[in-house]
Design an enzyme around this catalytic site. Structure first.
Site, PDB file in Angstrom:
ATOM      1  N   ARG A  28     -81.494  18.719  -8.905  1.00  0.00           N
ATOM      2  CA  ARG A  28     -81.808  17.945  -7.703  1.00  0.00           C
ATOM      3  C   ARG A  28     -82.586  16.672  -8.013  1.00  0.00           C
ATOM      4  O   ARG A  28     -83.489  16.670  -8.865  1.00  0.00           O
ATOM      5  CB  ARG A  28     -82.618  18.812  -6.726  1.00  0.00           C
ATOM      6  CG  ARG A  28     -83.109  18.092  -5.495  1.00  0.00           C
ATOM      7  CD  ARG A  28     -83.788  19.034  -4.526  1.00  0.00           C
ATOM      8  NE  ARG A  28     -82.820  19.883  -3.845  1.00  0.00           N
ATOM      9  CZ  ARG A  28     -83.139  20.833  -2.970  1.00  0.00           C
ATOM     10  NH1 ARG A  28     -84.424  21.089  -2.718  1.00  0.00           N
ATOM     11  NH2 ARG A  28     -82.200  21.548  -2.381  1.00  0.00           N
ATOM     12  N   GLU A  49     -73.156  23.015  -7.565  1.00  0.00           N
ATOM     13  CA  GLU A  49     -72.557  23.533  -6.341  1.00  0.00           C
ATOM     14  C   GLU A  49     -71.508  24.596  -6.632  1.00  0.00           C
ATOM     15  O   GLU A  49     -71.403  25.589  -5.909  1.00  0.00           O
ATOM     16  CB  GLU A  49     -71.949  22.392  -5.519  1.00  0.00           C
ATOM     17  CG  GLU A  49     -72.976  21.485  -4.855  1.00  0.00           C
ATOM     18  CD  GLU A  49     -73.859  22.222  -3.865  1.00  0.00           C
ATOM     19  OE1 GLU A  49     -73.423  23.249  -3.310  1.00  0.00           O
ATOM     20  OE2 GLU A  49     -74.993  21.774  -3.627  1.00  0.00           O
ATOM     21  N   THR A  55     -73.828  32.931  -5.354  1.00  0.00           N
ATOM     22  CA  THR A  55     -74.755  33.277  -6.427  1.00  0.00           C
ATOM     23  C   THR A  55     -76.134  32.727  -6.079  1.00  0.00           C
ATOM     24  O   THR A  55     -76.239  31.687  -5.438  1.00  0.00           O
ATOM     25  CB  THR A  55     -74.280  32.678  -7.779  1.00  0.00           C
ATOM     26  OG1 THR A  55     -72.894  32.989  -7.969  1.00  0.00           O
ATOM     27  CG2 THR A  55     -75.067  33.234  -8.936  1.00  0.00           C
ATOM     28  N   GLY A  93     -70.103  35.824 -12.564  1.00  0.00           N
ATOM     29  CA  GLY A  93     -69.216  36.384 -11.552  1.00  0.00           C
ATOM     30  C   GLY A  93     -68.234  35.395 -10.963  1.00  0.00           C
ATOM     31  O   GLY A  93     -68.314  34.194 -11.203  1.00  0.00           O
ATOM     32  N   TYR A  94     -67.288  35.933 -10.168  1.00  0.00           N
ATOM     33  CA  TYR A  94     -66.270  35.113  -9.491  1.00  0.00           C
ATOM     34  C   TYR A  94     -65.628  34.156 -10.501  1.00  0.00           C
ATOM     35  O   TYR A  94     -65.763  32.938 -10.419  1.00  0.00           O
ATOM     36  CB  TYR A  94     -66.888  34.362  -8.315  1.00  0.00           C
ATOM     37  CG  TYR A  94     -67.491  35.276  -7.283  1.00  0.00           C
ATOM     38  CD1 TYR A  94     -66.698  35.876  -6.309  1.00  0.00           C
ATOM     39  CD2 TYR A  94     -68.853  35.578  -7.298  1.00  0.00           C
ATOM     40  CE1 TYR A  94     -67.241  36.743  -5.367  1.00  0.00           C
ATOM     41  CE2 TYR A  94     -69.406  36.444  -6.370  1.00  0.00           C
ATOM     42  CZ  TYR A  94     -68.593  37.025  -5.405  1.00  0.00           C
ATOM     43  OH  TYR A  94     -69.132  37.881  -4.483  1.00  0.00           O
ATOM     44  N   TYR A 132     -66.134  22.901   1.420  1.00  0.00           N
ATOM     45  CA  TYR A 132     -67.586  22.934   1.250  1.00  0.00           C
ATOM     46  C   TYR A 132     -68.036  22.104   0.053  1.00  0.00           C
ATOM     47  O   TYR A 132     -68.936  21.266   0.169  1.00  0.00           O
ATOM     48  CB  TYR A 132     -68.103  24.371   1.084  1.00  0.00           C
ATOM     49  CG  TYR A 132     -69.534  24.359   0.592  1.00  0.00           C
ATOM     50  CD1 TYR A 132     -70.569  24.070   1.472  1.00  0.00           C
ATOM     51  CD2 TYR A 132     -69.834  24.535  -0.768  1.00  0.00           C
ATOM     52  CE1 TYR A 132     -71.879  23.980   1.030  1.00  0.00           C
ATOM     53  CE2 TYR A 132     -71.137  24.448  -1.211  1.00  0.00           C
ATOM     54  CZ  TYR A 132     -72.160  24.171  -0.314  1.00  0.00           C
ATOM     55  OH  TYR A 132     -73.446  24.058  -0.754  1.00  0.00           O
ATOM     56  N   ASP A 150     -73.319  25.841   4.176  1.00  0.00           N
ATOM     57  CA  ASP A 150     -73.264  27.081   3.401  1.00  0.00           C
ATOM     58  C   ASP A 150     -73.878  28.193   4.238  1.00  0.00           C
ATOM     59  O   ASP A 150     -74.115  28.029   5.439  1.00  0.00           O
ATOM     60  CB  ASP A 150     -73.975  26.902   2.060  1.00  0.00           C
ATOM     61  CG  ASP A 150     -75.487  26.731   2.201  1.00  0.00           C
ATOM     62  OD1 ASP A 150     -75.985  26.619   3.350  1.00  0.00           O
ATOM     63  OD2 ASP A 150     -76.174  26.708   1.164  1.00  0.00           O
ATOM     64  N   CYS A 209     -90.994  31.004  11.906  1.00  0.00           N
ATOM     65  CA  CYS A 209     -90.667  30.037  12.961  1.00  0.00           C
ATOM     66  C   CYS A 209     -91.806  29.061  13.250  1.00  0.00           C
ATOM     67  O   CYS A 209     -91.554  27.906  13.621  1.00  0.00           O
ATOM     68  CB  CYS A 209     -90.276  30.775  14.242  1.00  0.00           C
ATOM     69  SG  CYS A 209     -88.786  31.796  14.060  1.00  0.00           S
ATOM     70  N   CYS A 212     -91.378  25.930  11.205  1.00  0.00           N
ATOM     71  CA  CYS A 212     -90.069  25.286  11.223  1.00  0.00           C
ATOM     72  C   CYS A 212     -90.111  23.937  11.932  1.00  0.00           C
ATOM     73  O   CYS A 212     -90.635  23.837  13.050  1.00  0.00           O
ATOM     74  CB  CYS A 212     -89.047  26.186  11.911  1.00  0.00           C
ATOM     75  SG  CYS A 212     -87.392  25.473  11.993  1.00  0.00           S
ATOM     76  N   CYS A 218     -85.273  25.014  19.009  1.00  0.00           N
ATOM     77  CA  CYS A 218     -84.484  26.196  18.665  1.00  0.00           C
ATOM     78  C   CYS A 218     -84.224  27.078  19.882  1.00  0.00           C
ATOM     79  O   CYS A 218     -85.150  27.649  20.468  1.00  0.00           O
ATOM     80  CB  CYS A 218     -85.201  27.006  17.583  1.00  0.00           C
ATOM     81  SG  CYS A 218     -84.281  28.463  17.045  1.00  0.00           S
TER      82      CYS A 218
END
Length: 367
Positions: A28, A49, A55, A93-94, A132, A150, A209, A212, A218
């Site tokens: 990032r 990504e 994962t 995986g995957y 995505y 996501d 909350c 947030c 919300c």
């Protein structure tokens, strides 16, 4: 009935929150870095990504670092041996993601001169990149106003608008809301902020909350319990499949391995000989299905849960003096020292099978 606010709330409170509370992740570019002129690397964004799909962040960090160390640019990954990429991916995986990762890198290198397309449409033309991933890379790497959604974002949006249409049927409406909420300025930071919000504040259980930035807007918080969202359709019980795995070990410490065909489940990965189980069909479970005659000894059963089914493998082990021939092509089958197993493209289920027959196999492996 789906309850929604008539007006789209401002994204600014979320961006302000992100500036102060963003997660520091190895792939990032933080708001502070961006302010200092650092630009995102599309290769790193894309790689992260793809790895992060289904994962956890914690699991991905070490894999991401190892991939970058071995293949620092997309052209390096494109030039890599496929078996080396699959081995580096083993355990994440995957595995179709790893095959597509290699194909995509090759396409970027050969068809785009090593430069990723900078639009959703261009990115979706690449192998293995769907809606995505295209939206995420377009927004984060190229600052395109793309709607990124996501699992974390689904949760935030479903609660923000109290969308009670069960998933997956509710996804189109959620995507519309994300698109309306995504700002023209800093869309990449907005996408990452939504992910961070879902991961750290708007969590599945006991969301914080009071902390947030969207608490005043919300609908779920106003009308009911936010934990009731997102609404999910009842899960179907996973079928259980049976099979057997055969671990043959020579007296000089080599184990019989083979390579699975490229297509299908665990395609292109390394395995010990197994019976013909699939997601839909059981395989043989007895020693009579072994690849050759030997004094096979039962070593219990291992269980592995795939996305759509549970697999139970009966484990058989044989200590042998020579290296018997099987009916598998020599190019697809070989004998590997047990001390070198960590370097092989073994998926988790195969590591479980080997460990059941040779408990110290991966503790003594060189890696």
């Amino acid at each position: 009935m789906t309850l929604t606010k008539p007006d789209t709330p401002s994204a600014q409170p979320l961006l302000d929150w992100y500036d102060r509370h963003h997660r520091d992740l190895p792939w990032r570019i933080s708001p502070g870095m961006a302010a200092g002129g650092v630009k995102p690397d599309p290769y790193r964004v894309w790689l992260s990504e793809v790895m992060l799909q289904q994962t956890t962040v914690q699991a991905v960090k070490s894999y991401f670092s190892r991939f970058l160390e071995r293949w620092p640019a997309v052209t390096d990954l494109a030039a890599a041996e496929s078996d080396a990429v699959m081995a580096a991916w083993a355990g994440l995986g995957y595995y179709a993601r790893a095959r597509n990762l290699k194909k995509c890198a090759e396409a970027v290198a050969k068809e785009h001169g090593g430069v990723f397309p900078d639009t959703e449409e261009g990115l979706k033309s690449l192998p293995g990149i769907g809606d995505y991933t295209a939206a995420a890379v377009a927004a984060i790497a190229f600052n395109r106003q793309a709607a990124v959604m996501d699992g974390n974002v689904e949760r935030v949006i479903s609660r923000l608008y109290a969308i009670d249409t069960p998933l997956p049927a509710g996804k189109p409406l959620m995507k519309q809301k994300v698109a309306a909420l995504t700002p023209a300025l800093r869309p990449g930071d907005f996408a990452q902020a939504m992910m961070d919000l879902g991961a750290t504040i708007c969590t599945p259980k006991r969301p914080a909350c009071s902390l947030c930035p969207f608490r005043g807007a919300c609908e779920a918080l106003k009308l009911s319990d936010p934990e009731l969202f997102p609404v999910k359709a009842a899960k179907k019980e996973k079928p259980v499949r049976q099979g057997a795995a055969f671990i043959a070990v020579t007296d000089d410490g080599e184990i019989l391995l083979r390579r699975r065909i490229d297509s299908g489940l665990l395609g292109g990965m390394t395995e010990v000989p197994t019976t013909a189980w699939t997601a839909r069909l059981d395989g043989e479970t007895s020693a009579s299905a072994a690849p050759f005659e030997a004094a096979w000894q039962a070593c219990g059963t291992v269980i592995h849960v795939f996305t759509h089914f549970e697999l139970r493998l009966s484990i058989w082990r044989a200590a042998i003096a020579g290296k018997p021939k099987t009916n598998v092509s020599p190019n697809d089958e070989w004998w590997e020292p047990v001390t070198n197993l960590e370097a092989q493209a073994l998926p988790t289920i195969m590591k479980k099978a080997i460990a059941a027959a040779i408990p110290l196999a991966f503790k003594t492996s060189k890696g």
